[in-house]
Design a protein around this motif. Structure first.
Motif, PDB file in Angstrom:
ATOM      1  N   LEU A 210       0.828  -1.209   0.000  1.00 39.95           N
ATOM      2  CA  LEU A 210       0.000   0.000   0.000  1.00 39.95           C
ATOM      3  C   LEU A 210       0.861   1.258   0.000  1.00 39.95           C
ATOM      4  CD1 LEU A 210      -2.780  -1.027   2.569  1.00 39.95           C
ATOM      5  CD2 LEU A 210      -3.061  -0.708   0.107  1.00 39.95           C
ATOM      6  N   LEU A 211       1.940   1.249   0.760  1.00 38.39           N
ATOM      7  CA  LEU A 211       2.831   2.407   0.808  1.00 38.39           C
ATOM      8  C   LEU A 211       3.516   2.623  -0.540  1.00 38.39           C
ATOM      9  CD1 LEU A 211       4.389   1.810   4.339  1.00 38.39           C
ATOM     10  CD2 LEU A 211       2.844   3.674   3.704  1.00 38.39           C
ATOM     11  N   ASP A 213       2.379   1.682  -3.473  1.00 39.31           N
ATOM     12  CA  ASP A 213       1.364   2.133  -4.428  1.00 39.31           C
ATOM     13  C   ASP A 213       1.058   3.616  -4.288  1.00 39.31           C
ATOM     14  OD1 ASP A 213       1.222  -0.452  -5.330  1.00 39.31           O
ATOM     15  OD2 ASP A 213      -0.622  -0.952  -4.243  1.00 39.31           O
ATOM     16  N   ASN A 214       1.311   4.172  -3.092  1.00 33.94           N
ATOM     17  CA  ASN A 214       1.035   5.589  -2.846  1.00 33.94           C
ATOM     18  C   ASN A 214       2.315   6.420  -2.759  1.00 33.94           C
ATOM     19  OD1 ASN A 214      -2.067   5.988  -2.193  1.00 33.94           O
ATOM     20  ND2 ASN A 214      -1.468   4.011  -1.317  1.00 33.94           N
ATOM     21  N   ASN A 215       3.406   5.864  -3.325  1.00 33.69           N
ATOM     22  CA  ASN A 215       4.684   6.579  -3.444  1.00 33.69           C
ATOM     23  C   ASN A 215       5.318   6.920  -2.094  1.00 33.69           C
ATOM     24  OD1 ASN A 215       4.521   6.662  -6.338  1.00 33.69           O
ATOM     25  ND2 ASN A 215       3.038   8.343  -6.141  1.00 33.69           N
TER      26      ASN A 215
END
Length: 340
Positions: A210-211, A213-215
Motif C-alpha cells: 500500500l505504501l 502504491d502511494n509513493n
C-alpha cells in the motif's frame, strides 16, 4: 496448579484460573515469541507522555438572530464569555499492575478531573500515553506475531503503532479496526478481556505494498528487518469535570518477536489447566504440546501419588472422568503437574 475433588460422582473445582491464557501462551510459544516480563520492571519498554492545554470557562447564550428578547427587543446572535481559564495537563504514564489471575501487566489511568462545576464548557483535548518496545529483531523467525490482552474502556481508546527507526510510526491496529482485518484475530476472554493476535509477517507485506502504491517507498518496513519497534497507545478522552470518576485501561499477556541481540523465546513453560464438563462427566487437560504431565491423586490433600502420566499431542486432551477414578472411593482429590 489446579486441584479438583470427586465426591459422590460430582466434581468441585477448588482453584481455577482462566484456561484461555493457555491458548495464547501455547500458540505464542509455538511461534517462537517472547513474553514481555512485567514482573519487576518494564522489560526495556519506555513510557512517553503528552502535554496539552485545555480551555474551559463559562459562556452565556444570547438570543438567537431574529428572536425577541425578554424585554421585547430584538436579541443578538451568539454567546458571550463570562470568564475563562486554561489548564496545562500531562497524560499519565503506563504503570505495572498485577491482575486477579496473578499475571502482571500494564494499567493507564485518565488524568484527574479539574474543570469546576460553575464552568459551562471545556474544550476537550485528547491526551496520548505511549509505551515503546526495545528494538525487536524480525530477521530471526518467519512467523512473527504480536499477542496481547486488554480490557477496553470507552474513555480510553487503544491503538498499536509500529516503526522501523523509532522515529516515524505507522498505525496497524485500533479498537473496532477497519483495515488489515485479514491479519488480525480477536477473541473474547473471561473477565471482560479481549485477546488480540496480529500476524506481523503478512500485515507488513500488505502495508508495504500500500505504501509503495502511494509513493511512500521510504516508509516501507521489511518483514525481515532487524530493527523494529512496537508502540502501545492509549488516548485519554475521559470526562474532565470535577467529580467525574477516573477511568483506566488494562493490558496484559504481551508476546512479541525476540529483542535484538537476545534469544527469540525466553519462556518455554505453560502451566497445565483442568476443565471439568459436568454434563458429560469428562475432564479436559490443557497444556503445552509435547510436554509430559502427571496426574496425582490424594484422599487427604497431604499424601499424593502419581495416578497417570501422559504427553499432550495437542494443546488440550479430553478423558472420561472414569479414567481417573479409583475403585469405589467417594471422595478423592486430583491435581496435574509437570513431570519432573
Amino acid at each position: 496448579m489446579i486441584i479438583f475433588q470427586i465426591r459422590y460422582a460430582v466434581v468441585f473445582l477448588l482453584a481455577v484460573s482462566g484456561i484461555f491464557g493457555v491458548f495464547a501462551n501455547d500458540n505464542a510459544i509455538q511461534l517462537g515469541l517472547r513474553k514481555v516480563n512485567l514482573g519487576t520492571d518494564l522489560d526495556g519498554w519506555t513510557t512517553v507522555t503528552q502535554t496539552k492545554q485545555i480551555r474551559y470557562g463559562e459562556w452565556q447564550t444570547s438570543n438567537g438572530l431574529g428572536s425577541v428578547g425578554a424585554g421585547g427587543g430584538w436579541g443578538n446572535w451568539g454567546t458571550s464569555l463570562v470568564w475563562e481559564d486554561y489548564e496545562t495537563v500531562t497524560s499519565n504514564e503506563f504503570e505495572r499492575s498485577s491482575f486477579f489471575d496473578g499475571e502482571n501487566g500494564l494499567v493507564i489511568n485518565s488524568i484527574d478531573p479539574f474543570v469546576p462545576s460553575n464552568a459551562t464548557r471545556y474544550y476537550q483535548q485528547e491526551l496520548g500515553s505511549f509505551i515503546v518496545s526495545p528494538r525487536i529483531d524480525l530477521s530471526i523467525g518467519n512467523q512473527d506475531h504480536l499477542f496481547f490482552q486488554y480490557r477496553s474502556n470507552p474513555d480510553l481508546k487503544m491503538e498499536v503503532w509500529v516503526s522501523k527507526n523509532n522515529e516515524n510510526y505507522l498505525g496497524i491496529w485500533e479498537e473496532n479496526p477497519n483495515r488489515y482485518l485479514s491479519h488480525i484475530t480477536t477473541t473474547n476472554l473471561g473477565g471482560s478481556f479481549t485477546q488480540v493476535r496480529i500476524n506481523l509477517e503478512t500485515l507488513l507485506v500488505e502495508m508495504g505494498q500500500l505504501l509503495i502504491d502511494n509513493n511512500f517507498d521510504d516508509k516501507v518496513i521489511s518483514p525481515n528487518a532487524d530493527e523494529f519497534y512496537i508502540v502501545l497507545v492509549a488516548y485519554d478522552n475521559a470526562d474532565r469535570n470535577l467529580g467525574a470518576s477516573q477511568q483506566k485501561l488494562e493490558i496484559k499477556s504481551i508476546w512479541t518477536p525476540g529483542y535484538y541481540g537476545q534469544p527469540q523465546s525466553v519462556d518455554g513453560s505453560v502451566e497445565p489447566k483442568i476443565n471439568f464438563e459436568r454434563l458429560t462427566d469428562r475432564v479436559t487437560v490443557f497444556g503445552k504440546i509435547g510436554e509430559t504431565y502427571e496426574l496425582q491423586t490424594s484422599f487427604d490433600l497431604n499424601q499424593w501419588r502419581v495416578s497417570h502420566s501422559f504427553t499432550l499431542r495437542t494443546i488440550s486432551e479430553t478423558y472420561p472422568l472414569s479414567y481417573f477414578k479409583e475403585g469405589d472411593e467417594k471422595s478423592m482429590f486430583f491435581r496435574v503437574k509437570h513431570k519432573p
